[in-house]
Design a protein around this motif. Sequence first.
Motif, PDB file in Angstrom:
ATOM      1  N   MET A   1       0.850  -1.170   0.000  1.00 45.37           N
ATOM      2  CA  MET A   1       0.000   0.000   0.000  1.00 45.37           C
ATOM      3  C   MET A   1       0.895   1.233   0.000  1.00 45.37           C
ATOM      4  O   MET A   1       1.841   1.331   0.751  1.00 45.37           O
ATOM      5  N   SER A   2       0.616   2.206  -0.837  1.00 49.82           N
ATOM      6  CA  SER A   2       1.435   3.418  -0.903  1.00 49.82           C
ATOM      7  C   SER A   2       1.095   4.347   0.242  1.00 49.82           C
ATOM      8  O   SER A   2       0.069   4.224   0.890  1.00 49.82           O
ATOM      9  N   ASP A   3       1.987   5.333   0.470  1.00 47.46           N
ATOM     10  CA  ASP A   3       1.773   6.309   1.542  1.00 47.46           C
ATOM     11  C   ASP A   3       0.445   7.044   1.379  1.00 47.46           C
ATOM     12  O   ASP A   3      -0.229   7.344   2.348  1.00 47.46           O
ATOM     13  N   ARG A   4       0.070   7.324   0.145  1.00 44.86           N
ATOM     14  CA  ARG A   4      -1.164   8.092  -0.089  1.00 44.86           C
ATOM     15  C   ARG A   4      -2.424   7.301   0.284  1.00 44.86           C
ATOM     16  O   ARG A   4      -3.451   7.870   0.535  1.00 44.86           O
ATOM     17  N   GLN A   5      -2.322   5.980   0.307  1.00 43.16           N
ATOM     18  CA  GLN A   5      -3.485   5.165   0.622  1.00 43.16           C
ATOM     19  C   GLN A   5      -3.599   4.843   2.112  1.00 43.16           C
ATOM     20  O   GLN A   5      -4.617   4.334   2.536  1.00 43.16           O
ATOM     21  N   ALA A   6      -2.559   5.137   2.885  1.00 39.54           N
ATOM     22  CA  ALA A   6      -2.611   4.844   4.325  1.00 39.54           C
ATOM     23  C   ALA A   6      -3.648   5.749   4.978  1.00 39.54           C
ATOM     24  O   ALA A   6      -3.774   6.923   4.630  1.00 39.54           O
ATOM     25  N   PRO A   7      -4.409   5.218   5.929  1.00 34.87           N
ATOM     26  CA  PRO A   7      -5.443   6.036   6.570  1.00 34.87           C
ATOM     27  C   PRO A   7      -4.836   7.133   7.453  1.00 34.87           C
ATOM     28  O   PRO A   7      -3.769   6.951   8.046  1.00 34.87           O
ATOM     29  N   ARG A   8      -5.519   8.269   7.527  1.00 31.94           N
ATOM     30  CA  ARG A   8      -5.132   9.358   8.431  1.00 31.94           C
ATOM     31  C   ARG A   8      -5.757   9.039   9.782  1.00 31.94           C
ATOM     32  O   ARG A   8      -6.969   8.892   9.896  1.00 31.94           O
ATOM     33  N   LEU A   9      -4.929   8.901  10.792  1.00 34.50           N
ATOM     34  CA  LEU A   9      -5.371   8.478  12.117  1.00 34.50           C
ATOM     35  C   LEU A   9      -5.233   9.609  13.124  1.00 34.50           C
ATOM     36  O   LEU A   9      -4.270  10.375  13.068  1.00 34.50           O
ATOM     37  N   GLN A  10      -6.173   9.675  14.045  1.00 29.66           N
ATOM     38  CA  GLN A  10      -6.145  10.658  15.129  1.00 29.66           C
ATOM     39  C   GLN A  10      -5.722   9.948  16.412  1.00 29.66           C
ATOM     40  O   GLN A  10      -6.224   8.878  16.717  1.00 29.66           O
ATOM     41  N   GLY A  11      -4.829  10.588  17.173  1.00 27.50           N
ATOM     42  CA  GLY A  11      -4.356  10.022  18.426  1.00 27.50           C
ATOM     43  C   GLY A  11      -5.369  10.172  19.546  1.00 27.50           C
ATOM     44  O   GLY A  11      -6.523  10.558  19.331  1.00 27.50           O
ATOM     45  N   LEU A  12      -4.929   9.870  20.746  1.00 27.48           N
ATOM     46  CA  LEU A  12      -5.768   9.928  21.937  1.00 27.48           C
ATOM     47  C   LEU A  12      -5.487  11.213  22.708  1.00 27.48           C
ATOM     48  O   LEU A  12      -4.389  11.770  22.621  1.00 27.48           O
ATOM     49  N   PRO A  13      -6.451  11.670  23.502  1.00 29.41           N
ATOM     50  CA  PRO A  13      -6.206  12.867  24.316  1.00 29.41           C
ATOM     51  C   PRO A  13      -5.230  12.553  25.452  1.00 29.41           C
ATOM     52  O   PRO A  13      -5.062  11.388  25.833  1.00 29.41           O
ATOM     53  N   PRO A  14      -4.592  13.585  25.984  1.00 26.47           N
ATOM     54  CA  PRO A  14      -3.651  13.335  27.074  1.00 26.47           C
ATOM     55  C   PRO A  14      -4.360  12.871  28.339  1.00 26.47           C
ATOM     56  O   PRO A  14      -5.509  13.227  28.589  1.00 26.47           O
ATOM     57  N   VAL A  15      -3.660  12.076  29.115  1.00 31.36           N
ATOM     58  CA  VAL A  15      -4.096  11.677  30.457  1.00 31.36           C
ATOM     59  C   VAL A  15      -3.185  12.437  31.411  1.00 31.36           C
ATOM     60  O   VAL A  15      -2.065  12.014  31.677  1.00 31.36           O
ATOM     61  N   VAL A  16      -3.625  13.600  31.831  1.00 27.70           N
ATOM     62  CA  VAL A  16      -2.833  14.464  32.706  1.00 27.70           C
ATOM     63  C   VAL A  16      -3.765  15.178  33.678  1.00 27.70           C
ATOM     64  O   VAL A  16      -4.977  15.237  33.465  1.00 27.70           O
ATOM     65  N   GLY A  17      -3.174  15.728  34.704  1.00 29.22           N
ATOM     66  CA  GLY A  17      -3.922  16.505  35.674  1.00 29.22           C
ATOM     67  C   GLY A  17      -2.998  17.515  36.332  1.00 29.22           C
ATOM     68  O   GLY A  17      -1.797  17.547  36.063  1.00 29.22           O
ATOM     69  N   PRO A  18      -3.550  18.313  37.206  1.00 26.06           N
ATOM     70  CA  PRO A  18      -2.730  19.343  37.853  1.00 26.06           C
ATOM     71  C   PRO A  18      -1.624  18.776  38.732  1.00 26.06           C
ATOM     72  O   PRO A  18      -0.661  19.464  39.033  1.00 26.06           O
ATOM     73  N   HIS A  19      -1.726  17.497  39.114  1.00 25.89           N
ATOM     74  CA  HIS A  19      -0.716  16.879  39.975  1.00 25.89           C
ATOM     75  C   HIS A  19       0.260  15.986  39.203  1.00 25.89           C
ATOM     76  O   HIS A  19       1.056  15.266  39.808  1.00 25.89           O
ATOM     77  N   THR A  20       0.192  16.037  37.868  1.00 25.25           N
ATOM     78  CA  THR A  20       1.109  15.250  37.051  1.00 25.25           C
ATOM     79  C   THR A  20       2.525  15.784  37.230  1.00 25.25           C
ATOM     80  O   THR A  20       2.788  16.954  36.968  1.00 25.25           O
ATOM     81  N   ARG A  21       3.421  14.910  37.696  1.00 25.16           N
ATOM     82  CA  ARG A  21       4.830  15.283  37.890  1.00 25.16           C
ATOM     83  C   ARG A  21       5.711  14.766  36.765  1.00 25.16           C
ATOM     84  O   ARG A  21       6.700  15.389  36.411  1.00 25.16           O
ATOM     85  N   LEU A  22       5.374  13.593  36.251  1.00 23.77           N
ATOM     86  CA  LEU A  22       6.150  12.977  35.176  1.00 23.77           C
ATOM     87  C   LEU A  22       5.198  12.600  34.058  1.00 23.77           C
ATOM     88  O   LEU A  22       4.208  11.901  34.293  1.00 23.77           O
ATOM     89  N   LEU A  23       5.500  13.059  32.859  1.00 25.24           N
ATOM     90  CA  LEU A  23       4.690  12.727  31.688  1.00 25.24           C
ATOM     91  C   LEU A  23       5.443  11.732  30.835  1.00 25.24           C
ATOM     92  O   LEU A  23       6.596  11.976  30.457  1.00 25.24           O
ATOM     93  N   VAL A  24       4.812  10.597  30.552  1.00 28.83           N
ATOM     94  CA  VAL A  24       5.370   9.595  29.652  1.00 28.83           C
ATOM     95  C   VAL A  24       4.785   9.849  28.269  1.00 28.83           C
ATOM     96  O   VAL A  24       3.562   9.859  28.096  1.00 28.83           O
ATOM     97  N   LEU A  25       5.684  10.074  27.316  1.00 26.73           N
ATOM     98  CA  LEU A  25       5.273  10.314  25.932  1.00 26.73           C
ATOM     99  C   LEU A  25       5.617   9.118  25.066  1.00 26.73           C
ATOM    100  O   LEU A  25       6.788   8.744  24.953  1.00 26.73           O
ATOM    101  N   GLY A  26       4.605   8.528  24.475  1.00 25.38           N
ATOM    102  CA  GLY A  26       4.822   7.495  23.471  1.00 25.38           C
ATOM    103  C   GLY A  26       4.929   8.165  22.109  1.00 25.38           C
ATOM    104  O   GLY A  26       5.017   9.393  22.007  1.00 25.38           O
ATOM    105  N   SER A  27       4.902   7.372  21.056  1.00 28.48           N
ATOM    106  CA  SER A  27       4.946   7.928  19.704  1.00 28.48           C
ATOM    107  C   SER A  27       3.524   8.158  19.197  1.00 28.48           C
ATOM    108  O   SER A  27       3.093   9.305  19.012  1.00 28.48           O
ATOM    109  N   PHE A  28       2.782   7.073  19.008  1.00 36.06           N
ATOM    110  CA  PHE A  28       1.409   7.124  18.519  1.00 36.06           C
ATOM    111  C   PHE A  28       0.740   5.817  18.907  1.00 36.06           C
ATOM    112  O   PHE A  28       1.384   4.765  18.899  1.00 36.06           O
TER     113      PHE A  28
END
Length: 180
Positions: free
Chosen positions: A1-28
């Motif tokens: 499948m070519s790049d143009r045919q790959a679906p456009r995907l939306q990620g997930l919202p962040p899981v954070v709060g005012p007490h978040t001290r360490l944020l783990v970032l994945g790729s997608f």
Amino acid sequence: MSDRQAPRLQGLPPVVGPHTRLLVLGSFPSVASLRAQQYYAHPHNHFWTILGTLWGLPLPQWPYAQRVAALLDHGLGLWDVYAECEREGSLDSAIRRPRLNDLHGLRERCPGLRAIAHNGGESWRHARHTRALGVPVERLPSTSPANASWSLARKTAAWAEVLARHGIPVHAPPQSTDAR
């Protein structure tokens, strides 16, 4: 499948709060995570197993909402570096035309943020963006099943070190005896 045919995907919202001290970032999120609308939903991903081990909690068996509450209670947040991309399958190497999340907006959402940890190499490629936030930035071994060169014990020990260094409590961090 070519790049143009790959679906456009939306990620997930962040899981954070005012007490978040360490944020783990994945790729997608993986296909399984997007389908479930849950971070680290693939049953072979070690994320929930590692944190459950470090916190003495059966996180993999808990409902997702309860797992997320445990993260926030421990001061840990989750998000991804990419907001959207084109991709077939779940491999980071298949990501095409990604758009970054608004990482700079994190300071408003997380006033107690002390550090950011990148979960894996693709996420780590964007450390220059997270360093601009003025907090320490760490690289963690990927919890993905594709990261088979690291044993679960070795991953758990590395995660324990980073969490403890940034004020996230851990129960008796395991010692890794694996060769690096």
